[in-house]
Design a protein around this motif. Structure first.
Motif, PDB file in Angstrom:
ATOM      1  N   LEU A  10       0.693  -1.150  -0.023  1.00 37.40           N
ATOM      2  CA  LEU A  10       0.053   0.016   0.047  1.00 37.40           C
ATOM      3  C   LEU A  10       0.806   1.223   0.017  1.00 37.40           C
ATOM      4  N   ALA A  11       1.955   1.147   0.937  1.00 33.94           N
ATOM      5  CA  ALA A  11       2.775   2.351   1.051  1.00 33.94           C
ATOM      6  C   ALA A  11       3.501   2.679  -0.254  1.00 33.94           C
ATOM      7  N   ALA A  12       3.751   1.640  -1.154  1.00 35.55           N
ATOM      8  CA  ALA A  12       4.478   1.869  -2.488  1.00 35.55           C
ATOM      9  C   ALA A  12       3.841   2.254  -3.394  1.00 35.55           C
ATOM     10  N   GLY A  13       2.111   2.407  -3.135  1.00 31.91           N
ATOM     11  CA  GLY A  13       1.241   3.042  -4.190  1.00 31.91           C
ATOM     12  C   GLY A  13       0.421   2.070  -4.875  1.00 31.91           C
ATOM     13  N   HIS A  14       0.553   0.705  -4.508  1.00 27.54           N
ATOM     14  CA  HIS A  14      -0.219  -0.192  -5.233  1.00 27.54           C
ATOM     15  C   HIS A  14      -1.674  -0.329  -4.602  1.00 27.54           C
ATOM     16  N   GLU A  15      -2.524  -0.574  -5.300  1.00 27.83           N
ATOM     17  CA  GLU A  15      -3.932  -0.813  -5.004  1.00 27.83           C
ATOM     18  C   GLU A  15      -3.962  -2.513  -4.447  1.00 27.83           C
ATOM     19  N   VAL A  16      -4.332  -2.521  -3.271  1.00 30.46           N
ATOM     20  CA  VAL A  16      -4.151  -3.738  -2.557  1.00 30.46           C
ATOM     21  C   VAL A  16      -5.745  -4.275  -2.323  1.00 30.46           C
ATOM     22  N   ARG A  17      -6.059  -5.468  -2.314  1.00 30.57           N
ATOM     23  CA  ARG A  17      -7.149  -6.219  -1.693  1.00 30.57           C
ATOM     24  C   ARG A  17      -6.898  -7.328  -0.975  1.00 30.57           C
ATOM     25  N   VAL A  18      -7.354  -7.352   0.343  1.00 31.23           N
ATOM     26  CA  VAL A  18      -6.801  -8.111   1.358  1.00 31.23           C
ATOM     27  C   VAL A  18      -7.893  -9.217   1.541  1.00 31.23           C
ATOM     28  N   PHE A  19      -7.589 -10.349   2.170  1.00 28.27           N
ATOM     29  CA  PHE A  19      -8.590 -11.271   2.569  1.00 28.27           C
ATOM     30  C   PHE A  19      -7.694 -12.121   3.866  1.00 28.27           C
ATOM     31  N   ASN A  20      -8.633 -12.318   4.874  1.00 25.32           N
ATOM     32  CA  ASN A  20      -8.309 -13.124   6.003  1.00 25.32           C
ATOM     33  C   ASN A  20      -9.373 -13.858   6.583  1.00 25.32           C
ATOM     34  N   SER A  22      -9.972 -14.122   9.441  1.00 21.48           N
ATOM     35  CA  SER A  22     -10.591 -13.412  10.611  1.00 21.48           C
ATOM     36  C   SER A  22     -10.691 -12.069  10.069  1.00 21.48           C
ATOM     37  N   PRO A  23     -11.620 -11.529   9.575  1.00 26.08           N
ATOM     38  CA  PRO A  23     -11.850 -10.344   8.944  1.00 26.08           C
ATOM     39  C   PRO A  23     -11.168  -9.032   9.767  1.00 26.08           C
ATOM     40  N   GLU A  24     -11.695  -9.235  10.892  1.00 25.17           N
ATOM     41  CA  GLU A  24     -11.144  -7.870  11.936  1.00 25.17           C
ATOM     42  C   GLU A  24      -9.760  -7.778  11.853  1.00 25.17           C
ATOM     43  N   LYS A  25      -8.751  -8.786  11.704  1.00 30.82           N
ATOM     44  CA  LYS A  25      -7.220  -8.627  11.489  1.00 30.82           C
ATOM     45  C   LYS A  25      -6.821  -7.778  10.462  1.00 30.82           C
ATOM     46  N   THR A  26      -7.889  -7.420   9.346  1.00 26.50           N
ATOM     47  CA  THR A  26      -7.635  -6.658   8.096  1.00 26.50           C
ATOM     48  C   THR A  26      -7.892  -5.008   8.659  1.00 26.50           C
ATOM     49  N   ALA A  27      -8.476  -4.800   9.916  1.00 24.87           N
ATOM     50  CA  ALA A  27      -8.917  -3.241   9.832  1.00 24.87           C
ATOM     51  C   ALA A  27      -8.081  -2.264   9.850  1.00 24.87           C
ATOM     52  N   ALA A  34      -6.925  -0.357   2.170  1.00 21.33           N
ATOM     53  CA  ALA A  34      -6.914  -1.689   1.453  1.00 21.33           C
ATOM     54  C   ALA A  34      -8.383  -1.898   1.231  1.00 21.33           C
ATOM     55  N   LEU A  35      -8.837  -2.682   0.262  1.00 18.01           N
ATOM     56  CA  LEU A  35     -10.039  -3.331  -0.061  1.00 18.01           C
ATOM     57  C   LEU A  35     -10.354  -4.494   0.508  1.00 18.01           C
ATOM     58  N   LEU A  36     -11.231  -4.717   1.294  1.00 16.36           N
ATOM     59  CA  LEU A  36     -11.477  -6.062   1.899  1.00 16.36           C
ATOM     60  C   LEU A  36     -12.219  -6.916   0.927  1.00 16.36           C
ATOM     61  N   ALA A  37     -11.803  -8.093   0.730  1.00 17.11           N
ATOM     62  CA  ALA A  37     -12.517  -9.082  -0.303  1.00 17.11           C
ATOM     63  C   ALA A  37     -13.049 -10.037   0.749  1.00 17.11           C
ATOM     64  N   ASP A  38     -14.027 -10.710   0.371  1.00 19.23           N
ATOM     65  CA  ASP A  38     -14.660 -11.865   1.219  1.00 19.23           C
ATOM     66  C   ASP A  38     -14.243 -13.270   0.841  1.00 19.23           C
ATOM     67  N   SER A  39     -13.540 -13.434  -0.227  1.00 18.44           N
ATOM     68  CA  SER A  39     -12.917 -14.654  -0.586  1.00 18.44           C
ATOM     69  C   SER A  39     -11.496 -14.563  -1.314  1.00 18.44           C
ATOM     70  N   ALA A  49      -0.788  -9.309  -9.350  1.00 13.60           N
ATOM     71  CA  ALA A  49      -0.052 -10.489  -8.569  1.00 13.60           C
ATOM     72  C   ALA A  49      -1.101 -10.952  -7.382  1.00 13.60           C
ATOM     73  N   VAL A  50      -0.795 -12.032  -6.721  1.00 20.99           N
ATOM     74  CA  VAL A  50      -1.461 -12.528  -5.771  1.00 20.99           C
ATOM     75  C   VAL A  50      -0.440 -13.071  -4.652  1.00 20.99           C
ATOM     76  N   PHE A  51      -0.281 -12.349  -3.499  1.00 23.06           N
ATOM     77  CA  PHE A  51       0.741 -12.810  -2.510  1.00 23.06           C
ATOM     78  C   PHE A  51       0.020 -13.523  -1.328  1.00 23.06           C
ATOM     79  N   SER A  52       0.495 -14.760  -0.781  1.00 27.18           N
ATOM     80  CA  SER A  52      -0.170 -15.431   0.120  1.00 27.18           C
ATOM     81  C   SER A  52       1.000 -15.743   1.203  1.00 27.18           C
ATOM     82  N   MET A  53       0.532 -15.430   2.428  1.00 33.90           N
ATOM     83  CA  MET A  53       1.331 -15.577   3.791  1.00 33.90           C
ATOM     84  C   MET A  53       0.308 -16.276   4.741  1.00 33.90           C
ATOM     85  N   VAL A  54       0.483 -17.610   4.918  1.00 36.44           N
ATOM     86  CA  VAL A  54      -0.260 -18.249   5.815  1.00 36.44           C
ATOM     87  C   VAL A  54       0.401 -19.322   6.392  1.00 36.44           C
TER      88      VAL A  54
END
Length: 278
Positions: A10-20, A22-27, A34-39, A49-54
Motif C-alpha cells: 500500500l505504501a508503495a502506491g499499489h491498490e491492494v485487496r486483502v482477505f483473512n 478473521s476479517p477483523e485482522k484486516t481493520a 486496502a479493499l476487503l475481499a470476502d474470499s 499479483a497474488v501474495f499469500s502468507m499463511v
C-alpha cells in the motif's frame, strides 16, 4: 507477517485487496486504504499479483484451490507469489496448479520477524527462473532489503526449510543449555548475557535465551510453538526426501513437540524451556 507486507505494498502506491479468515485482522489495512475481499478469489480477480502468507500447507491449499480459491480467478499472466513456509512437495504441486490456470508462480518464502515485515526489511528466498524474478522484482522490492535466488521453483523453499530446521535445533539446544545452567547453580541472567557475547552466540540463540530468561511466553508472540513444530517437522521431512542426515532435527522435533502436546501451541516457541522443569 502478511499484514506488514500488505501495508508495504500500500505504501508503495499499489491498490491492494486483502482477505483473512478473521476479517477483523484486516481493520488497520482497510483503514489505510486496502479493499476487503470476502474470499481469496474475490481478492485475486483481475490483479497483477497474488501474495499469500499463511501458516501451513492446509491453509495454503484453502487460499489457492477450490471454487473460492485465488486460482479460480480470471487473471491470466498474474504472478502467484507464495511467501509461506510450506512443504516442498506442496510447493511443487501448487506451482503446477498455478501454471495450469495461467499464473506465473514464484516460490518466495521470507525470513525475519513481523516488525521487519512492517518496515520492509525482509529477506526473500526465491525459487524461480531468472527472467521471472526480473519481471516480479519491482513488486517484491517494497517488502525487503534483500532478495536471494536459490534456483528454480522449490529451491527457495528448500533453503527456508534448511534454515528453519537449523533454528529449531538452536532453540532446543538453548533450552537444554539454560536448564543445565540452572541445575548447576549458575545465575541465569549472567549465563544469558555471557552466551550472547560468546562464540556459541547466534541471532537465534541470543533472542531465544533472552525470551527464556524473561519467561513471559504469552506476550509479544512473534512465532508460536505450533508454527515452530510445523517448520521442524517439514524440515525433517525435506531432509529425509534427499537422504540427508537429520538426527539433530529429529531430536529438536521431539523436544519441540512437548509444548504443543501440553496445549501451549499458541505461546511463544521458547516456552519449550519451561517444559524442561517438569
Amino acid at each position: 507477517m502478511g499484514a506488514g507486507m500488505a501495508a508495504r505494498l500500500l505504501a508503495a502506491g499499489h491498490e491492494v485487496r486483502v482477505f483473512n479468515r478473521s476479517p477483523e485482522k484486516t481493520a488497520a489495512l482497510v483503514a489505510a486504504g486496502a479493499l476487503l475481499a470476502d474470499s481469496p478469489r474475490a481478492a485475486a480477480e483481475g490483479v497483477e499479483a497474488v501474495f499469500s502468507m499463511v501458516a501451513d500447507d492446509a491453509a495454503s491449499r484453502a487460499v489457492w484451490l477450490g471454487d473460492t480459491g485465488a486460482l479460480a480467478t480470471t487473471a491470466p499472466g498474474a504472478f502467484a507469489v507464495e511467501c509461506s513456509t510450506l512443504s516442498r512437495a506442496w510447493v511443487l504441486e501448487l506451482a503446477d496448479h498455478a501454471a495450469a490456470q495461467g499464473f506465473r508462480y514464484v516460490d518466495c518464502p521470507v525470513t525475519a520477524l513481523p516488525d521487519a515485515a512492517a518496515a520492509g526489511r525482509l529477506t526473500l528466498f526465491v525459487g524461480a527462473a531468472t527472467d521471472r524474478l526480473a519481471e516480479v522484482r519491482p513488486l517484491l522490492e517494497p517488502l525487503c532489503d534483500n532478495i536471494v535466488r536459490f534456483g528454480e521453483i522449490g529451491a527457495g523453499t528448500s533453503y527456508k526449510l534448511i534454515q528453519n530446521l537449523l533454528g529449531s535445533i538452536q532453540i532446543a539446544a538453548t533450552a537444554e543449555a539454560l536448564r543445565t545452567a540452572e541445575l548447576a547453580g549458575l545465575d541465569l541472567a549472567t549465563v544469558v548475557d555471557t552466551l550472547g557475547r560468546g562464540g556459541a552466540a547466534s541471532p537465534t540463540v541470543i533472542r531465544a535465551s533472552r525470551r527464556m530468561l524473561d519467561g513471559h511466553y504469552d506476550r509479544d508472540v512473534a512465532f508460536t510453538a505450533a508454527l515452530r513444530l510445523k517448520d521442524t517437522r517439514i524440515g525433517v521431512e525435506a531432509a529425509d526426501s534427499v537422504g540427508a542426515p537429520a538426527a539433530l532435527g529429529r531430536a529438536a522435533r521431539e523436544l519441540l513437540t512437548g509444548p504443543v502436546d501440553a496445549g501451549h501451541g499458541d505461546l511463544d516457541e521458547t516456552v519449550v524451556f519451561d517444559l524442561l522443569h517438569d
